[in-house]
Structure formats: structure tokens, C-alpha cells
Design a protein around this motif. Structure first.
Motif, PDB file in Angstrom:
ATOM      1  N   LYS A 192       0.826  -1.208   0.000  1.00 21.23           N
ATOM      2  CA  LYS A 192       0.000   0.000   0.000  1.00 21.23           C
ATOM      3  C   LYS A 192       0.860   1.257   0.000  1.00 21.23           C
ATOM      4  CE  LYS A 192      -4.022  -2.025   2.331  1.00 21.23           C
ATOM      5  NZ  LYS A 192      -4.874  -1.989   3.554  1.00 21.23           N
ATOM      6  N   VAL A 193       1.910   1.254   0.822  1.00 19.42           N
ATOM      7  CA  VAL A 193       2.820   2.402   0.849  1.00 19.42           C
ATOM      8  C   VAL A 193       3.496   2.565  -0.505  1.00 19.42           C
ATOM      9  CG1 VAL A 193       4.909   3.361   1.894  1.00 19.42           C
ATOM     10  CG2 VAL A 193       3.196   2.245   3.345  1.00 19.42           C
ATOM     11  N   ASP A 194       3.942   1.453  -1.087  1.00 24.22           N
ATOM     12  CA  ASP A 194       4.580   1.505  -2.408  1.00 24.22           C
ATOM     13  C   ASP A 194       3.648   2.094  -3.457  1.00 24.22           C
ATOM     14  OD1 ASP A 194       6.879   0.423  -1.444  1.00 24.22           O
ATOM     15  OD2 ASP A 194       6.681  -1.519  -2.431  1.00 24.22           O
ATOM     16  N   SER A 195       2.390   1.687  -3.413  1.00 23.77           N
ATOM     17  CA  SER A 195       1.411   2.167  -4.383  1.00 23.77           C
ATOM     18  C   SER A 195       1.225   3.676  -4.279  1.00 23.77           C
ATOM     19  CB  SER A 195       0.072   1.450  -4.176  1.00 23.77           C
ATOM     20  OG  SER A 195      -0.909   1.938  -5.061  1.00 23.77           O
ATOM     21  N   ARG A 225       4.531   5.450  -5.574  1.00 22.07           N
ATOM     22  CA  ARG A 225       4.632   5.412  -7.030  1.00 22.07           C
ATOM     23  C   ARG A 225       3.653   6.383  -7.685  1.00 22.07           C
ATOM     24  NH1 ARG A 225       7.127   1.013  -9.570  1.00 22.07           N
ATOM     25  NH2 ARG A 225       8.059  -0.528  -8.147  1.00 22.07           N
ATOM     26  N   SER A 226       2.418   6.421  -7.179  1.00 16.93           N
ATOM     27  CA  SER A 226       1.404   7.307  -7.745  1.00 16.93           C
ATOM     28  C   SER A 226       1.811   8.765  -7.622  1.00 16.93           C
ATOM     29  CB  SER A 226       0.056   7.079  -7.054  1.00 16.93           C
ATOM     30  OG  SER A 226      -0.430   5.779  -7.288  1.00 16.93           O
ATOM     31  N   VAL A 227       2.236   9.154  -6.421  1.00 18.25           N
ATOM     32  CA  VAL A 227       2.604  10.551  -6.196  1.00 18.25           C
ATOM     33  C   VAL A 227       3.832  10.927  -7.026  1.00 18.25           C
ATOM     34  CG1 VAL A 227       3.427  12.196  -4.461  1.00 18.25           C
ATOM     35  CG2 VAL A 227       1.546  10.647  -3.908  1.00 18.25           C
ATOM     36  N   VAL A 228       4.773  10.023  -7.165  1.00 18.65           N
ATOM     37  CA  VAL A 228       5.954  10.294  -7.990  1.00 18.65           C
ATOM     38  C   VAL A 228       5.535  10.544  -9.439  1.00 18.65           C
ATOM     39  CG1 VAL A 228       8.027   9.247  -8.990  1.00 18.65           C
ATOM     40  CG2 VAL A 228       7.621   9.122  -6.530  1.00 18.65           C
ATOM     41  N   GLU A 229       4.625   9.730  -9.948  1.00 18.43           N
ATOM     42  CA  GLU A 229       4.142   9.911 -11.313  1.00 18.43           C
ATOM     43  C   GLU A 229       3.442  11.255 -11.475  1.00 18.43           C
ATOM     44  OE1 GLU A 229       1.686   6.568 -12.189  1.00 18.43           O
ATOM     45  OE2 GLU A 229       3.349   5.372 -12.959  1.00 18.43           O
ATOM     46  N   ILE A 255       9.258  16.476  -6.917  1.00 16.85           N
ATOM     47  CA  ILE A 255       9.367  16.134  -5.493  1.00 16.85           C
ATOM     48  C   ILE A 255      10.753  16.484  -4.963  1.00 16.85           C
ATOM     49  CG2 ILE A 255       9.430  14.249  -3.828  1.00 16.85           C
ATOM     50  CD1 ILE A 255       7.243  12.879  -5.262  1.00 16.85           C
ATOM     51  N   THR A 256      10.776  17.214  -3.860  1.00 18.21           N
ATOM     52  CA  THR A 256      12.043  17.535  -3.192  1.00 18.21           C
ATOM     53  C   THR A 256      12.163  16.843  -1.838  1.00 18.21           C
ATOM     54  OG1 THR A 256      11.068  19.521  -2.182  1.00 18.21           O
ATOM     55  CG2 THR A 256      12.193  19.789  -4.303  1.00 18.21           C
ATOM     56  N   ARG A 257      11.047  16.331  -1.300  1.00 22.21           N
ATOM     57  CA  ARG A 257      11.070  15.702   0.029  1.00 22.21           C
ATOM     58  C   ARG A 257      10.243  14.417   0.016  1.00 22.21           C
ATOM     59  NH1 ARG A 257       9.977  20.877   0.523  1.00 22.21           N
ATOM     60  NH2 ARG A 257       7.757  20.494   0.880  1.00 22.21           N
ATOM     61  N   ILE A 258      10.833  13.342   0.492  1.00 25.51           N
ATOM     62  CA  ILE A 258      10.124  12.075   0.682  1.00 25.51           C
ATOM     63  C   ILE A 258      10.347  11.629   2.120  1.00 25.51           C
ATOM     64  CG2 ILE A 258      10.030   9.632   0.077  1.00 25.51           C
ATOM     65  CD1 ILE A 258      10.792  10.352  -2.760  1.00 25.51           C
ATOM     66  N   ARG A 259       9.249  11.497   2.842  1.00 23.95           N
ATOM     67  CA  ARG A 259       9.309  11.002   4.221  1.00 23.95           C
ATOM     68  C   ARG A 259       8.273   9.894   4.376  1.00 23.95           C
ATOM     69  NH1 ARG A 259       9.865  16.766   5.409  1.00 23.95           N
ATOM     70  NH2 ARG A 259      11.939  17.177   6.291  1.00 23.95           N
ATOM     71  N   GLY A 313      11.886  -1.523  -4.835  1.00 19.64           N
ATOM     72  CA  GLY A 313      11.330  -1.179  -6.140  1.00 19.64           C
ATOM     73  C   GLY A 313      10.737   0.217  -6.172  1.00 19.64           C
ATOM     74  N   ALA A 314       9.920   0.547  -5.167  1.00 15.15           N
ATOM     75  CA  ALA A 314       9.273   1.858  -5.130  1.00 15.15           C
ATOM     76  C   ALA A 314      10.295   2.974  -4.936  1.00 15.15           C
ATOM     77  CB  ALA A 314       8.229   1.891  -4.016  1.00 15.15           C
ATOM     78  N   LEU A 315      11.313   2.718  -4.114  1.00 17.98           N
ATOM     79  CA  LEU A 315      12.318   3.738  -3.855  1.00 17.98           C
ATOM     80  C   LEU A 315      13.173   3.983  -5.097  1.00 17.98           C
ATOM     81  CD1 LEU A 315      13.444   5.650  -1.750  1.00 17.98           C
ATOM     82  CD2 LEU A 315      14.985   3.841  -0.997  1.00 17.98           C
ATOM     83  N   SER A 316      13.528   2.941  -5.805  1.00 16.14           N
ATOM     84  CA  SER A 316      14.290   3.101  -7.039  1.00 16.14           C
ATOM     85  C   SER A 316      13.463   3.838  -8.093  1.00 16.14           C
ATOM     86  CB  SER A 316      14.721   1.735  -7.583  1.00 16.14           C
ATOM     87  OG  SER A 316      15.650   1.111  -6.717  1.00 16.14           O
ATOM     88  N   PHE A 317      12.181   3.525  -8.147  1.00 13.34           N
ATOM     89  CA  PHE A 317      11.262   4.212  -9.056  1.00 13.34           C
ATOM     90  C   PHE A 317      11.257   5.716  -8.767  1.00 13.34           C
ATOM     91  CE2 PHE A 317       7.011   5.787 -10.143  1.00 13.34           C
ATOM     92  CZ  PHE A 317       6.850   5.324 -11.435  1.00 13.34           C
ATOM     93  N   ALA A 318      11.226   6.068  -7.484  1.00 12.77           N
ATOM     94  CA  ALA A 318      11.239   7.476  -7.093  1.00 12.77           C
ATOM     95  C   ALA A 318      12.576   8.131  -7.437  1.00 12.77           C
ATOM     96  CB  ALA A 318      10.956   7.604  -5.599  1.00 12.77           C
TER      97      ALA A 318
END
Length: 310
Positions: A85-88, A91-95, A101-105, A112-117
């Protein structure tokens, strides 16, 4: 004269279709809501509101940390379903952000999700990924090579990230000034039992000196460093004090392998240091099995080696 009833007055107000709000007006309203509130409310209202919630101007930041802080930690957070759920969401917000995006917390995301970001957020400055058991050196290498503007990094309680990642980040992100590499309380893990999986609790990183050496060698501009419950020794602390001369804040709470003398020797190099959090607690004698060696306490009291008081 005919008297109007309350119902008549209510009916006299013109009806409003909230779906007809202009896009600009919707953005102005949605910008006042948190990510979680937008996700749980307006996105489900209608198509025009969903489209407005995807506007890149609303996604300069992906912050779930405030939500995690507002609730008691749950065993559910450590499940594969929760991670998905967190990954989803990430990924959505990154897209939707279109690379802004300058901040991810967040917590409990995956490699996979982190590499995508990392591939899409080249201007990332703040990354906090606490308690991510499935984030490894693989995605951290992507962060190091794709996000050179990183200024703040928090990898606390993410045990699959090694000293190799710290060296890569330090070498490729020259603006890094804040690093948090806190571990769980391995001296008294009772607060985590029943929440964090036992196998993860038992996997606490042992290579504190290797991590300290990587920090000291590759992060010369650090100003804020947290190493709570790290297993580094005096050797590791010296590496940090010799390589990170700009340190202003140093947190060593729970670092049971350090004595007061070790800290005094190392901190003498740090001329800019304004605050230091010392281990500052008493380790039970049973931890060091000192019942049969009471003469060592007399030695400690006379020569102030601080072997037992941390």
C-alpha cells in the motif's frame, strides 16, 4: 401577509454543484490538505476532483511521517500487504509530481518503489525511509547516483542498508548535512517485542565501526549526526571526529561501546560542536557479567575509566 417558513428559506438558496468548481479553485483548496486527507477524501468524490488531486503543484513533497507519528506502532505495518500500500501511494505521487518532489518522508516502502522514485526525482533534497526492512544497498545506490542534491537522509531502523551505501551517498551527494542512522534499542528491546518481527530485531547491524569509517571518510560537510544505539567503538568515533569537522550536533545515546573518555577524546576535534547527546544511562551489571569481577569496579572508580557507567 404570508409568513415564510424555515423550510421555505432553506429551499430559496441556490443549489451548488461542487464538481463545477474551477480547477484553479480546487487546487487552492486541496493545497490546504495533507496528503493523507486528500487521498482519503477528495480523490474519491468525483472525476474532476481526482484529476485536481493529481496536479503536479500539489506533489512537491511525499510525507507520511506525520501520519506514522500520530499513531502507535502496529505489527500490521511490518506486513507485506502494508508495504504494498505504501509503495502504491509513493509510485502514484511520484508519477503525478512530474519530477518536482524535493522531500520524501515515509516508512515501510520497498526497494522497487524507492528506485522508481529516485529515477524520476532528480531534485530530491530530503529522504527519510525509517523502518524499511526491504530497502537494501540496491536502491540506495540508485539514490546516490540519481539524487546528487540530497541534503538530509534518515535511514534509521532500516537494517539492510550497509556502510557501502553510506560511502556511496557521501561520495555522490556533497551537499549532505543531516544524517540519521539510529538503531532500535538492542539493550532493552522490550518496547519492540510483539510489534517488530523477532528475526528483524535480532538482525541489528554489528558493523558500527565500518559505518562510522564510511561517514568520516565521505561526509565532510555533515552538521547533524544521529547514531542512537550504534555499536561503534572508540575507533569509529575517532573516524567521525577526524572526518566531520563541521559537526554541530551529535547524538550517541545508547552507544554502549563508548565510554566518557572515548567521547571526550573524540569531541576535542569538533570545534563547532554545540550539542552532544551522550549514552547517559547505566548498563546493568548482568550485561557485562561483572558479578564475579567486582575488583574491576574498584579499578574503574580509582582510574575513572568509565567502563561500567556509560
Amino acid at each position: 401577509m404570508e409568513k415564510k417558513t424555515e423550510d421555505d428559506e432553506t429551499e430559496s438558496w441556490p443549489s451548488r454543484d461542487w464538481a463545477e468548481l474551477t480547477h484553479e479553485c480546487l487546487i487552492d483548496i486541496l493545497a490546504r490538505l495533507s496528503l493523507v486527507h486528500r487521498w482519503r477524501g477528495p480523490m474519491l468524490a468525483c472525476k474532476s476532483w481526482l484529476n485536481a488531486c493529481k496536479d503536479p503543484s500539489l506533489h512537491a513533497s511525499f510525507d507520511l511521517e506525520t501520519r506514522f507519528n500520530s499513531e502507535a506502532e502496529s505489527p500490521r505495518w511490518w506486513s507485506p500487504e502494508f508495504e504494498r500500500k505504501v509503495d502504491s501511494m509513493l509510485r502514484s505521487v511520484v508519477e503525478w509530481s512530474d519530477g518536482s518532489i524535493t522531500r520524501i518522508r515515509t516508512r515501510h516502502c520497498s526497494n522497487g518503489a524507492l528506485s522508481f522514485a529516485a529515477e524520476r526525482c532528480r531534485i530530491l533534497e530530503v529522504l527519510s525511509i525509517k523502518s524499511c526492512p526491504n530497502v537494501t544497498d540496491v536502491s540506495m545506490a540508485t539514490i546516490a547516483f540519481r539524487c546528487p542534491m540530497l541534503k538530509e537522509l534518515d535511514i534509521s531502523y532500516s537494517y539492510e542498508i550497509s556502510h557501502e551505501s553510506l560511502a556511496l551517498i557521501g561520495t555522490n551527494c556533497p551537499n549532505l548535512k543531516f544524517l540519521k542512522r539510529n538503531l532500535m534499542n538492542w539493550l532493552d528491546p522490550s518496547q519492540h517485542v510483539g510489534i517488530v518481527p523477532d528475526e528483524y530485531l535480532n538482525a541489528c547491524p554489528q558493523d558500527g565501526d565500518a559505518e562510522a569509517a564510511a561517514i568520516g571518510k565521505s561526509m565532510p560537510h555533515l552538521e547533524h549526526l544521529e547514531l542512537r544505539f550504534s555499536k561503534l567503538s572508540a575507533k569509529g568515533l575517532i573516524s567521525i571526529s577526524e572526518g566531520c569537522l563541521n559537526l554541530k550536533y551529535l547524538d550517541l545515546f545508547g552507544c554502549a561501546n563508548l565510554t566518557s573518555r572515548d567521547i571526550a577524546n573524540a569531541s576535542s576535534n569538533l570545534k563547532n560542536l554545540k550539542e552532544i547527546k551522550r549514552p547517559n544511562f547505566y548498563i546493568p551489571r548482568s550485561v557485562f557479567h561483572t558479578e564475579r569481577y567486582g575488583h574491576w569496579r574498584l579499578y574503574d572508580e580509582r582510574f575513572q575509566t568509565d567502563v561500567f557507567r556509560i
